[in-house]
Design a protein around this motif. Structure first.
Motif, PDB file in Angstrom:
ATOM      1  N   GLY A  13       0.820  -1.211   0.000  1.00  0.00           N
ATOM      2  CA  GLY A  13       0.000   0.000   0.000  1.00  0.00           C
ATOM      3  C   GLY A  13       0.853   1.261   0.000  1.00  0.00           C
ATOM      4  N   ASP A  14       0.180   2.397  -0.057  1.00  0.00           N
ATOM      5  CA  ASP A  14       0.860   3.695  -0.045  1.00  0.00           C
ATOM      6  C   ASP A  14       0.595   4.358   1.308  1.00  0.00           C
ATOM      7  OD1 ASP A  14       0.888   6.636  -2.234  1.00  0.00           O
ATOM      8  OD2 ASP A  14       1.861   6.227  -0.316  1.00  0.00           O
ATOM      9  N   PRO A  15       1.556   4.313   2.213  1.00  0.00           N
ATOM     10  CA  PRO A  15       1.326   4.886   3.543  1.00  0.00           C
ATOM     11  C   PRO A  15       1.065   6.382   3.515  1.00  0.00           C
ATOM     12  CG  PRO A  15       3.640   4.356   3.233  1.00  0.00           C
ATOM     13  CD  PRO A  15       2.906   3.764   2.073  1.00  0.00           C
ATOM     14  N   ILE A  16       1.612   7.079   2.500  1.00  0.00           N
ATOM     15  CA  ILE A  16       1.413   8.530   2.423  1.00  0.00           C
ATOM     16  C   ILE A  16      -0.055   8.830   2.131  1.00  0.00           C
ATOM     17  CG2 ILE A  16       2.060  10.644   1.217  1.00  0.00           C
ATOM     18  CD1 ILE A  16       4.779   9.358   0.670  1.00  0.00           C
ATOM     19  N   THR A  17      -0.613   8.145   1.132  1.00  0.00           N
ATOM     20  CA  THR A  17      -2.021   8.341   0.792  1.00  0.00           C
ATOM     21  C   THR A  17      -2.920   7.871   1.926  1.00  0.00           C
ATOM     22  OG1 THR A  17      -1.511   8.005  -1.538  1.00  0.00           O
ATOM     23  CG2 THR A  17      -3.813   7.800  -0.875  1.00  0.00           C
ATOM     24  N   LYS A  18      -2.561   6.720   2.508  1.00  0.00           N
ATOM     25  CA  LYS A  18      -3.353   6.156   3.599  1.00  0.00           C
ATOM     26  C   LYS A  18      -3.391   7.118   4.785  1.00  0.00           C
ATOM     27  CE  LYS A  18      -5.333   2.508   5.672  1.00  0.00           C
ATOM     28  NZ  LYS A  18      -6.532   1.835   5.196  1.00  0.00           N
ATOM     29  N   ARG A  19      -2.227   7.697   5.067  1.00  0.00           N
ATOM     30  CA  ARG A  19      -2.121   8.607   6.210  1.00  0.00           C
ATOM     31  C   ARG A  19      -2.914   9.885   5.985  1.00  0.00           C
ATOM     32  NH1 ARG A  19       2.331  11.980   8.682  1.00  0.00           N
ATOM     33  NH2 ARG A  19       2.111  11.651  10.917  1.00  0.00           N
ATOM     34  N   SER A  20      -2.871  10.372   4.744  1.00  0.00           N
ATOM     35  CA  SER A  20      -3.560  11.627   4.462  1.00  0.00           C
ATOM     36  C   SER A  20      -5.070  11.471   4.548  1.00  0.00           C
ATOM     37  CB  SER A  20      -3.171  12.144   3.070  1.00  0.00           C
ATOM     38  OG  SER A  20      -3.647  11.267   2.058  1.00  0.00           O
ATOM     39  N   ARG A  21      -5.559  10.243   4.425  1.00  0.00           N
ATOM     40  CA  ARG A  21      -7.002  10.025   4.478  1.00  0.00           C
ATOM     41  C   ARG A  21      -7.519   9.877   5.898  1.00  0.00           C
ATOM     42  NH1 ARG A  21      -7.368   5.593  -0.463  1.00  0.00           N
ATOM     43  NH2 ARG A  21      -7.137   7.104  -2.169  1.00  0.00           N
ATOM     44  N   GLU A  22      -6.616   9.705   6.864  1.00  0.00           N
ATOM     45  CA  GLU A  22      -7.033   9.583   8.247  1.00  0.00           C
ATOM     46  C   GLU A  22      -7.404  10.961   8.774  1.00  0.00           C
ATOM     47  OE1 GLU A  22      -4.295   5.789   9.553  1.00  0.00           O
ATOM     48  OE2 GLU A  22      -3.827   7.783  10.275  1.00  0.00           O
ATOM     49  N   THR A  23      -8.525  11.059   9.396  1.00  0.00           N
ATOM     50  CA  THR A  23      -8.976  12.353   9.897  1.00  0.00           C
ATOM     51  C   THR A  23      -9.327  12.254  11.371  1.00  0.00           C
ATOM     52  OG1 THR A  23     -11.273  11.901   9.279  1.00  0.00           O
ATOM     53  CG2 THR A  23      -9.897  13.046   7.660  1.00  0.00           C
ATOM     54  N   ILE A  24      -9.135  13.370  12.043  1.00  0.00           N
ATOM     55  CA  ILE A  24      -9.582  13.483  13.430  1.00  0.00           C
ATOM     56  C   ILE A  24     -10.421  14.750  13.520  1.00  0.00           C
ATOM     57  CG2 ILE A  24      -7.580  12.278  14.388  1.00  0.00           C
ATOM     58  CD1 ILE A  24      -6.447  14.999  15.178  1.00  0.00           C
ATOM     59  N   THR A  25     -11.285  14.809  14.495  1.00  0.00           N
ATOM     60  CA  THR A  25     -12.133  15.987  14.650  1.00  0.00           C
ATOM     61  C   THR A  25     -11.341  17.125  15.290  1.00  0.00           C
ATOM     62  OG1 THR A  25     -12.904  15.383  16.859  1.00  0.00           O
ATOM     63  CG2 THR A  25     -14.140  14.505  14.967  1.00  0.00           C
ATOM     64  N   PHE A  26     -11.899  18.307  15.196  1.00  0.00           N
ATOM     65  CA  PHE A  26     -11.267  19.460  15.830  1.00  0.00           C
ATOM     66  C   PHE A  26     -11.165  19.236  17.337  1.00  0.00           C
ATOM     67  CE2 PHE A  26     -11.736  23.430  18.168  1.00  0.00           C
ATOM     68  CZ  PHE A  26     -10.625  24.123  17.726  1.00  0.00           C
ATOM     69  N   ALA A  27     -12.212  18.685  17.940  1.00  0.00           N
ATOM     70  CA  ALA A  27     -12.195  18.442  19.388  1.00  0.00           C
ATOM     71  C   ALA A  27     -11.095  17.455  19.765  1.00  0.00           C
ATOM     72  CB  ALA A  27     -13.552  17.924  19.853  1.00  0.00           C
ATOM     73  N   GLN A  28     -10.904  16.413  18.964  1.00  0.00           N
ATOM     74  CA  GLN A  28      -9.847  15.438  19.245  1.00  0.00           C
ATOM     75  C   GLN A  28      -8.475  16.088  19.149  1.00  0.00           C
ATOM     76  OE1 GLN A  28     -11.051  12.583  16.258  1.00  0.00           O
ATOM     77  NE2 GLN A  28     -11.876  11.166  17.804  1.00  0.00           N
ATOM     78  N   ALA A  29      -8.287  16.930  18.151  1.00  0.00           N
ATOM     79  CA  ALA A  29      -7.013  17.629  18.002  1.00  0.00           C
ATOM     80  C   ALA A  29      -6.757  18.548  19.193  1.00  0.00           C
ATOM     81  CB  ALA A  29      -7.004  18.434  16.705  1.00  0.00           C
ATOM     82  N   THR A  30      -7.805  19.233  19.626  1.00  0.00           N
ATOM     83  CA  THR A  30      -7.684  20.140  20.763  1.00  0.00           C
ATOM     84  C   THR A  30      -7.279  19.386  22.023  1.00  0.00           C
ATOM     85  OG1 THR A  30      -9.361  21.617  19.834  1.00  0.00           O
ATOM     86  CG2 THR A  30      -8.917  21.822  22.188  1.00  0.00           C
ATOM     87  N   GLN A  31      -7.923  18.242  22.248  1.00  0.00           N
ATOM     88  CA  GLN A  31      -7.606  17.443  23.434  1.00  0.00           C
ATOM     89  C   GLN A  31      -6.166  16.958  23.418  1.00  0.00           C
ATOM     90  OE1 GLN A  31      -9.441  16.946  26.072  1.00  0.00           O
ATOM     91  NE2 GLN A  31     -11.383  17.820  25.386  1.00  0.00           N
ATOM     92  N   ARG A  32      -5.664  16.581  22.248  1.00  0.00           N
ATOM     93  CA  ARG A  32      -4.283  16.096  22.150  1.00  0.00           C
ATOM     94  C   ARG A  32      -3.284  17.221  22.418  1.00  0.00           C
ATOM     95  NH1 ARG A  32      -4.174  11.806  17.034  1.00  0.00           N
ATOM     96  NH2 ARG A  32      -6.128  10.742  17.551  1.00  0.00           N
TER      97      ARG A  32
END
Length: 401
Positions: free
Chosen positions: A79-98
């Protein structure tokens, strides 16, 4: 090649790529400006590729290893980890918590820690909390800031700064692939004229009469306020004063760095009247000099609330100044009456002076000069109280004779 540790990551400063023996293909990249980030070198479709895993500031060594192993597994499976990674999303709230979790242990100010997250929860979560962070743009940030930009300008400015940090993290961690949407947004918001927001302060000429009135008052809050004024300290530093911080033999109060605004310990010389005040507080609590009448859930003492002074001023029939303003009263007296050198007066308030180079060489806290200053300040502040006491004593002696 060595196995990287948290210590070695922190100690690497020379520009270069440092391989991690514990995780094949993972490198610590140190830039020419000192910035550090994680890089994964792996093969994708037969070609050598480098994949950024984020800044060391935002991604720990353990997280970088986990992510590197996950992406290498995708590459090995074809597979293509770059494409795979770019498709992973997190919500704004999840980003804020991290981001909050990554920084919370570095903040020493309790109020800042509590308000950092609540400001975002109150003003941004309702509209953007569940949105994938990748879908949020400048227009969304503008819509979140506009309602409070003029009405609550200071809050809005802090919120803007926090949003910029969140999107910087999301970009370096691979969750956001556009320019930080906060950049340049100020140009789209109305200009709010800055206003001075100084704490109201008592005129130094009025202080002796106030102190004479204050010393008639009984109670912990009155003694705490007297202590604040005579030491030119901040309310929180005085209310949280612990017996272990005092050396009455040497006549010094050493406030630890974790209780100071700048995070640096502060030595406060104690004038004779302050020593007598401190001695009068013995027996109230084994830990705190100025304890609250209520105890904590374990039955131990705790500091007074900052609201006690408001109630004290009401009982005294006084208004038009704040507790913090007494530091300005002291500073004005230093300049206008005592003609104290600026560096000595600022050191008494635990302020820094000069530029960075000057501060690097001027490391003395001017303690001996401050000791004389604080004795003069106490004598001035208590002048009217002393004069009243002497007048009363003379009257008594005349009646007896």
């Amino acid at each position: 090649m060595v196995k990287l540790t948290a210590t070695t990551v922190k100690s690497r400063h020379d520009p270069g790529m440092y391989a991690d023996d514990a995780c094949r293909g993972l490198y610590l990249c140190v830039g020419t400006g000192g910035a550090k980030s994680w890089i994964l070198r792996t093969t994708v479709y037969g070609k050598r590729r480098e994949i950024g895993l984020g800044s060391v500031r935002d991604v720990s060594l353990a997280e970088a290893r986990d992510e590197a192993q996950r992406l290498r597994k995708i590459a090995r499976a074809g597979g293509d980890p770059i494409t795979k990674r770019s498709r992973e999303t997190i919500t704004f709230a999840q980003a804020t918590q991290r981001v909050h979790a990554a920084h919370v242990n570095t903040w020493k100010n309790r109020k800042h820690t509590e308000t950092w997250l609540s400001t975002i929860e109150n003003h941004v979560y309702p509209s953007l909390g569940t949105r994938p962070i990748e879908t949020i743009g400048t227009a969304d940030i503008l819509a979140a800031l506009q309602p409070i930009w003029t009405a609550k300008h200071e809050t809005a400015k802090r919120l803007k700064q926090r949003l910029a940090i969140i999107f910087d993290w999301a970009k370096t961690a691979g969750h956001y692939h556009n320019e930080n949407p906060v950049n340049g947004i100020t140009r789209a918001l109305p200009i709010v004229k800055a206003t001075d927001n100084h704490m109201e302060a008592m005129e130094w000429a009025d202080l002796p009469a106030f102190m004479a009135d204050l010393r008639k008052r009984e109670g912990v809050s009155a003694r705490c306020l007297e202590f604040i004024i005579l030491t030119a300290s901040r309310s929180g530093e005085a209310r949280g004063a612990r017996w272990e911080e005092f050396n009455l033999k040497e006549k010094v109060w050493t406030v630890p760095g974790n209780r100071m605004k700048r995070g640096v310990p502060h030595r406060v010389p104690l004038a004779a009247p302050v020593i007598r005040l401190i001695e009068g507080q013995r027996g109230l609590d084994p830990d705190y000099l100025f304890p609250s009448p209520s105890r904590d859930k374990d039955g131990k003492g705790r500091p007074q609330s900052d609201m006690v002074f408001k109630a004290l001023y009401e009982r005294m029939g006084r208004s038009g100044f704040t507790t913090h303003g007494f530091r300005s009263t002291f500073r004005d007296w230093c300049s206008e009456s005592a003609q104290v050198d600026r560096d000595v007066a600022e050191a008494a308030l635990h302020h820094t002076t000069g530029n960075q180079t000057e501060r690097a060489y001027a490391r003395s806290d001017l303690f001996d000069r401050r000791r004389k200053l604080m004795q003069r300040w106490a004598e001035y502040a208590l002048l009217e109280a002393v004069q009243r006491a002497e007048t009363k004593l003379r009257r008594i002696k005349r009646r007896q004779s």
